[in-house]
Write an enzyme that holds these catalytic residues in place. Structure first.
Site, PDB file in Angstrom:
ATOM      1  N   ASP A  68      28.465 -20.641  -9.658  1.00 47.26           N
ATOM      2  CA  ASP A  68      29.327 -19.855 -10.532  1.00 47.26           C
ATOM      3  C   ASP A  68      30.801 -20.048 -10.196  1.00 47.26           C
ATOM      4  OD1 ASP A  68      27.161 -18.913 -11.891  1.00 47.26           O
ATOM      5  OD2 ASP A  68      27.190 -16.903 -11.025  1.00 47.26           O
ATOM      6  N   ASN A 142      35.812 -13.668 -15.172  1.00 43.15           N
ATOM      7  CA  ASN A 142      35.062 -12.589 -14.519  1.00 43.15           C
ATOM      8  C   ASN A 142      35.870 -11.314 -14.351  1.00 43.15           C
ATOM      9  OD1 ASN A 142      32.437 -13.400 -14.191  1.00 43.15           O
ATOM     10  ND2 ASN A 142      32.577 -13.780 -11.995  1.00 43.15           N
ATOM     11  N   ASP A 143      36.906 -11.388 -13.505  1.00 42.43           N
ATOM     12  CA  ASP A 143      37.587 -10.141 -13.152  1.00 42.43           C
ATOM     13  C   ASP A 143      38.946 -10.379 -12.519  1.00 42.43           C
ATOM     14  OD1 ASP A 143      36.954 -10.957 -10.484  1.00 42.43           O
ATOM     15  OD2 ASP A 143      35.082  -9.839 -10.539  1.00 42.43           O
ATOM     16  N   ARG A 170      43.744   7.279  -4.166  1.00 42.98           N
ATOM     17  CA  ARG A 170      43.700   6.332  -3.055  1.00 42.98           C
ATOM     18  C   ARG A 170      42.332   5.658  -3.071  1.00 42.98           C
ATOM     19  NH1 ARG A 170      45.654   8.244   2.544  1.00 42.98           N
ATOM     20  NH2 ARG A 170      46.656   6.199   2.488  1.00 42.98           N
ATOM     21  N   ASP A 172      40.135   1.632  -1.773  1.00 49.76           N
ATOM     22  CA  ASP A 172      40.227   0.290  -1.197  1.00 49.76           C
ATOM     23  C   ASP A 172      40.719  -0.715  -2.226  1.00 49.76           C
ATOM     24  OD1 ASP A 172      39.345   1.184   1.227  1.00 49.76           O
ATOM     25  OD2 ASP A 172      37.339   0.326   1.085  1.00 49.76           O
ATOM     26  N   GLN A 242      39.229 -16.318  -6.701  1.00 48.67           N
ATOM     27  CA  GLN A 242      39.658 -17.655  -6.295  1.00 48.67           C
ATOM     28  C   GLN A 242      41.169 -17.810  -6.156  1.00 48.67           C
ATOM     29  OE1 GLN A 242      37.741 -20.026  -9.344  1.00 48.67           O
ATOM     30  NE2 GLN A 242      35.895 -20.276  -8.108  1.00 48.67           N
TER      31      GLN A 242
END
Length: 285
Positions: A68, A142-143, A170, A172, A242
């Site tokens: 992928d 994707n995102d 707040r 991550d 990426q």
């Protein structure tokens, strides 16, 4: 003569034999071909073309050999074209690269005979603005993820959808995903799975410090704005897992549906539920 572009996963020794067979098949069917550098590295005497430069050769088809991640890189490179992508799964999971190696030549023959199915997947456009100026922009399949790096401290975010305040909190990080990306990082963060043809975007907080905050599915024509109000060191915006840019206090990330899309070549229309059963073992005890 028709032209095929070939994009391959690096450091996959078995590709040397696979590529020799593929090139021989293309030549026997009167196809020319152009290779990316990773593909050329497997064939002695071949010269590769950098992936961003492949669309300028105007190939009729892109053949992706890998997982992928390789497909995501190829999709971004060809985002502004209508070139279909035939993706062969040589990775481990392969949500997007559904075609097994054994079906490669069947699918190619279907393409030559104009019998292959083409599945259209929407993309997301993202912009990073700093002090009111456009710093970077991308089109993702994707995102887009905003998340902290190595230090175990949460960041402070403000999220708006269509210029309406959603929340200040707040966490991550935050994931903004396409329906295609709903089975990627979004799924690991307990976000919903969305059918690929649904016109939507997903906004999923990563470990928010609010028990009431949950993932949101918004219409595909919405705009999502993330304002960085407080960041520890090494907080990044990452595109398709990426490409990454380090963020600074006051940065703004804007996401909306891209005007571009990706066309995936299929031998048979597998359907998302077949993929979920085979990849995630849905329905098994």
């Amino acid at each position: 003569m028709p032209l095929a572009a070939i994009v391959s996963k690096p450091q996959k020794p078995e590709l040397a034999g696979i590529l020799r067979e593929l090139v021989s098949w293309l030549e026997s069917h009167d196809y020319q071909y152009v290779l990316d550098p990773d593909s050329a590295a497997y064939l002695v005497g071949s010269v590769g073309v950098e992936r961003p430069d492949l669309p300028a050769h105007k190939p009729d088809l892109v053949i992706v050999l890998g997982g992928d991640g390789t497909l995501l890189a190829a999709a971004r490179a060809f985002a502004r074209t209508v070139t279909p992508i035939l993706s062969v799964n040589l990775g481990s999971l392969g949500f997007l690269t559904e075609i097994p190696l054994g079906d490669l030549y069947l699918t190619l023959q279907d393409w030559c005979d104009r019998r292959a199915d083409v599945e259209v997947r929407s993309m997301m456009h993202a912009e990073l603005r700093r002090e009111g100026k456009l710093l970077h922009q991308w089109d993702a399949l994707n995102d887009v993820v905003v998340s902290k790096g190595t230090i175990a401290r949460m960041a402070d975010f403000m999220v708006e959808i269509d210029q309406q305040l959603v929340a200040k909190f707040r966490a991550d990080g935050i994931i903004v995903a396409t329906p295609t990306g709903s089975t990627a990082y979004n799924l690991a963060a307990n976000g919903p799975i969305v059918m690929p043809n649904v016109n939507a975007m997903l906004v999923t907080p990563i470990c928010p410090h609010l028990l009431t905050l949950r993932p949101i599915v918004v219409p595909g024509d919405s705009s999502v704005s993330i304002h960085i109000e407080g960041v520890p060191n090494q907080t990044y915006l990452t595109v398709d897992g990426q490409e990454a840019v380090e963020l600074m206090l006051g940065d703004n990330v804007y996401c909306c549906r891209s005007k571009y899309s990706v066309r995936l070549l299929r031998h048979t229309p597998n359907g998302v539920f077949n993929v979920l059963r085979s990849k995630l073992k849905w329905g098994e005890r």
